[in-house]
Design a protein around this motif. Structure first.
Motif, PDB file in Angstrom:
ATOM      1  N   ASP A 240       0.816  -1.025   0.218  1.00 20.92           N
ATOM      2  CA  ASP A 240       0.190  -0.091   0.013  1.00 20.92           C
ATOM      3  C   ASP A 240       0.829   1.278  -0.051  1.00 20.92           C
ATOM      4  O   ASP A 240       0.527   2.371  -0.610  1.00 20.92           O
ATOM      5  CB  ASP A 240      -0.790   0.022   1.223  1.00 20.92           C
ATOM      6  CG  ASP A 240      -1.852  -1.111   1.088  1.00 20.92           C
ATOM      7  OD1 ASP A 240      -2.324  -1.515   0.154  1.00 20.92           O
ATOM      8  OD2 ASP A 240      -2.453  -1.602   2.154  1.00 20.92           O
ATOM      9  N   MET A 241       1.854   1.328   0.705  1.00 19.25           N
ATOM     10  CA  MET A 241       2.715   2.544   0.621  1.00 19.25           C
ATOM     11  C   MET A 241       3.611   2.661  -0.550  1.00 19.25           C
ATOM     12  O   MET A 241       3.552   3.653  -0.908  1.00 19.25           O
ATOM     13  CB  MET A 241       3.925   2.011   1.782  1.00 19.25           C
ATOM     14  CG  MET A 241       3.453   2.097   3.342  1.00 19.25           C
ATOM     15  SD  MET A 241       4.992   1.672   4.267  1.00 19.25           S
ATOM     16  CE  MET A 241       6.198   2.973   3.677  1.00 19.25           C
ATOM     17  N   ALA A 242       3.695   1.579  -1.272  1.00 21.02           N
ATOM     18  CA  ALA A 242       4.223   1.924  -2.467  1.00 21.02           C
ATOM     19  C   ALA A 242       3.523   2.310  -3.564  1.00 21.02           C
ATOM     20  O   ALA A 242       3.973   2.834  -4.646  1.00 21.02           O
ATOM     21  CB  ALA A 242       4.882   0.409  -2.828  1.00 21.02           C
ATOM     22  N   GLU A 243       2.172   2.359  -3.349  1.00 23.57           N
ATOM     23  CA  GLU A 243       1.064   2.858  -4.294  1.00 23.57           C
ATOM     24  C   GLU A 243       1.235   2.437  -5.583  1.00 23.57           C
ATOM     25  O   GLU A 243       1.263   2.805  -6.652  1.00 23.57           O
ATOM     26  CB  GLU A 243       1.327   4.023  -4.274  1.00 23.57           C
ATOM     27  CG  GLU A 243       1.072   5.057  -3.070  1.00 23.57           C
ATOM     28  CD  GLU A 243       1.211   6.456  -3.083  1.00 23.57           C
ATOM     29  OE1 GLU A 243       1.218   7.074  -4.217  1.00 23.57           O
ATOM     30  OE2 GLU A 243       1.073   7.371  -2.059  1.00 23.57           O
ATOM     31  N   LEU A 244       1.584   0.942  -5.739  1.00 25.98           N
ATOM     32  CA  LEU A 244       1.474   0.288  -6.878  1.00 25.98           C
ATOM     33  C   LEU A 244       0.307   0.103  -7.402  1.00 25.98           C
ATOM     34  O   LEU A 244      -0.876   0.186  -6.740  1.00 25.98           O
ATOM     35  CB  LEU A 244       2.031  -1.147  -6.713  1.00 25.98           C
ATOM     36  CG  LEU A 244       3.640  -1.180  -6.203  1.00 25.98           C
ATOM     37  CD1 LEU A 244       3.829  -2.788  -5.932  1.00 25.98           C
ATOM     38  CD2 LEU A 244       4.600  -0.591  -7.195  1.00 25.98           C
ATOM     39  N   PRO A 245       0.206  -0.247  -8.875  1.00 25.16           N
ATOM     40  CA  PRO A 245      -1.288  -0.075  -9.441  1.00 25.16           C
ATOM     41  C   PRO A 245      -2.014  -1.510  -9.044  1.00 25.16           C
ATOM     42  O   PRO A 245      -1.295  -2.304  -8.501  1.00 25.16           O
ATOM     43  CB  PRO A 245      -0.852  -0.484 -11.100  1.00 25.16           C
ATOM     44  CG  PRO A 245       0.306   0.091 -11.036  1.00 25.16           C
ATOM     45  CD  PRO A 245       1.251  -0.008  -9.962  1.00 25.16           C
ATOM     46  N   SER A 246      -3.450  -1.203  -8.597  1.00 21.61           N
ATOM     47  CA  SER A 246      -3.980  -2.198  -8.218  1.00 21.61           C
ATOM     48  C   SER A 246      -3.927  -3.756  -8.834  1.00 21.61           C
ATOM     49  O   SER A 246      -4.110  -4.595  -8.197  1.00 21.61           O
ATOM     50  CB  SER A 246      -5.627  -2.040  -8.066  1.00 21.61           C
ATOM     51  OG  SER A 246      -6.046  -1.722  -9.102  1.00 21.61           O
ATOM     52  N   ASP A 247      -3.885  -3.524 -10.202  1.00 26.72           N
ATOM     53  CA  ASP A 247      -3.780  -4.777 -10.866  1.00 26.72           C
ATOM     54  C   ASP A 247      -2.525  -5.695 -10.723  1.00 26.72           C
ATOM     55  O   ASP A 247      -2.589  -6.830 -10.597  1.00 26.72           O
ATOM     56  CB  ASP A 247      -3.858  -4.698 -12.363  1.00 26.72           C
ATOM     57  CG  ASP A 247      -2.762  -3.682 -13.186  1.00 26.72           C
ATOM     58  OD1 ASP A 247      -2.490  -2.847 -12.382  1.00 26.72           O
ATOM     59  OD2 ASP A 247      -2.788  -3.760 -14.292  1.00 26.72           O
ATOM     60  N   LEU A 248      -1.503  -4.968 -10.122  1.00 30.41           N
ATOM     61  CA  LEU A 248      -0.078  -5.171  -9.835  1.00 30.41           C
ATOM     62  C   LEU A 248      -0.129  -5.927  -8.626  1.00 30.41           C
ATOM     63  O   LEU A 248       0.329  -7.202  -8.489  1.00 30.41           O
ATOM     64  CB  LEU A 248       1.000  -4.425 -10.259  1.00 30.41           C
ATOM     65  CG  LEU A 248       2.492  -4.959  -9.868  1.00 30.41           C
ATOM     66  CD1 LEU A 248       2.633  -5.907 -10.936  1.00 30.41           C
ATOM     67  CD2 LEU A 248       3.308  -3.795  -9.881  1.00 30.41           C
ATOM     68  N   VAL A 249      -0.800  -5.381  -7.769  1.00 32.44           N
ATOM     69  CA  VAL A 249      -0.881  -5.711  -6.249  1.00 32.44           C
ATOM     70  C   VAL A 249      -1.834  -7.087  -6.369  1.00 32.44           C
ATOM     71  O   VAL A 249      -1.546  -8.065  -5.582  1.00 32.44           O
ATOM     72  CB  VAL A 249      -1.571  -4.549  -5.480  1.00 32.44           C
ATOM     73  CG1 VAL A 249      -1.967  -5.203  -4.056  1.00 32.44           C
ATOM     74  CG2 VAL A 249      -0.712  -3.495  -5.236  1.00 32.44           C
ATOM     75  N   ASP A 250      -2.716  -7.164  -7.196  1.00 26.50           N
ATOM     76  CA  ASP A 250      -3.632  -8.376  -7.270  1.00 26.50           C
ATOM     77  C   ASP A 250      -2.770  -9.510  -7.840  1.00 26.50           C
ATOM     78  O   ASP A 250      -2.773 -10.601  -7.361  1.00 26.50           O
ATOM     79  CB  ASP A 250      -4.770  -7.970  -8.179  1.00 26.50           C
ATOM     80  CG  ASP A 250      -5.777  -7.016  -7.654  1.00 26.50           C
ATOM     81  OD1 ASP A 250      -5.963  -6.879  -6.413  1.00 26.50           O
ATOM     82  OD2 ASP A 250      -6.721  -6.629  -8.172  1.00 26.50           O
ATOM     83  N   ARG A 251      -2.056  -9.133  -8.772  1.00 30.45           N
ATOM     84  CA  ARG A 251      -1.210 -10.205  -9.439  1.00 30.45           C
ATOM     85  C   ARG A 251      -0.186 -10.566  -8.357  1.00 30.45           C
ATOM     86  O   ARG A 251       0.262 -11.973  -8.082  1.00 30.45           O
ATOM     87  CB  ARG A 251      -0.444  -9.672 -10.435  1.00 30.45           C
ATOM     88  CG  ARG A 251      -1.218  -9.670 -11.862  1.00 30.45           C
ATOM     89  CD  ARG A 251      -0.259  -8.822 -12.797  1.00 30.45           C
ATOM     90  NE  ARG A 251       0.539  -9.959 -13.424  1.00 30.45           N
ATOM     91  CZ  ARG A 251       1.551  -9.921 -14.277  1.00 30.45           C
ATOM     92  NH1 ARG A 251       1.859  -8.538 -14.696  1.00 30.45           N
ATOM     93  NH2 ARG A 251       2.346 -10.669 -14.575  1.00 30.45           N
ATOM     94  N   VAL A 252       0.393  -9.902  -7.669  1.00 29.61           N
ATOM     95  CA  VAL A 252       1.274 -10.246  -6.295  1.00 29.61           C
ATOM     96  C   VAL A 252       0.342 -10.966  -5.511  1.00 29.61           C
ATOM     97  O   VAL A 252       1.215 -12.053  -5.051  1.00 29.61           O
ATOM     98  CB  VAL A 252       1.863  -8.925  -5.837  1.00 29.61           C
ATOM     99  CG1 VAL A 252       2.703  -9.299  -4.440  1.00 29.61           C
ATOM    100  CG2 VAL A 252       2.903  -8.485  -6.640  1.00 29.61           C
TER     101      VAL A 252
END
Length: 103
Positions: free
Chosen positions: A19-31
């Motif tokens: 969340d801190m890294a503010e990565l795109p939500s689709d990338l967070v979902d893939r992770v």
């Protein structure tokens, strides 16, 4: 602005580092999906992605990373995004991320 070191240090303490890294939500979902498939936490997956990039990335991967970092104000986030996406792509985790962070 967080550095890559700040994000990785926070990931050791909390899963909220993504969340801190503010990565795109689709990338967070893939992770999250790939981490679950490999029976690890998302924070562990991110740390593994950075370590794997450092150990196994080819010269052209490093060139791509360095070219993305040029003229970026938020180099830590761009670096993390690139390394995580590289690891997900290497693992064949679908679908590919279409969102790229900007500074």
């Amino acid at each position: 602005m967080l550095t890559l070191g700040d994000i990785l240090a926070a990931s050791r303490r909390s899963a909220a580092a993504l969340d801190m890294a503010e990565l795109p939500s689709d990338l967070v979902d893939r992770v999250a999906a790939q981490a679950a498939a490999e029976a690890m936490s998302a924070a562990d997956y991110v740390r593994m992605a950075v370590a794997d990039f450092a150990d196994f990335a080819q010269p052209e991967d490093w060139t791509h990373l360095l070219s993305r970092l040029r003229d970026q104000l938020d180099a830590g986030r761009i670096c993390l995004w690139t390394m995580v996406k590289w690891r997900l792509d290497a693992a064949g985790a679908a679908p590919p991320s279409k969102t790229e962070p900007t500074s």
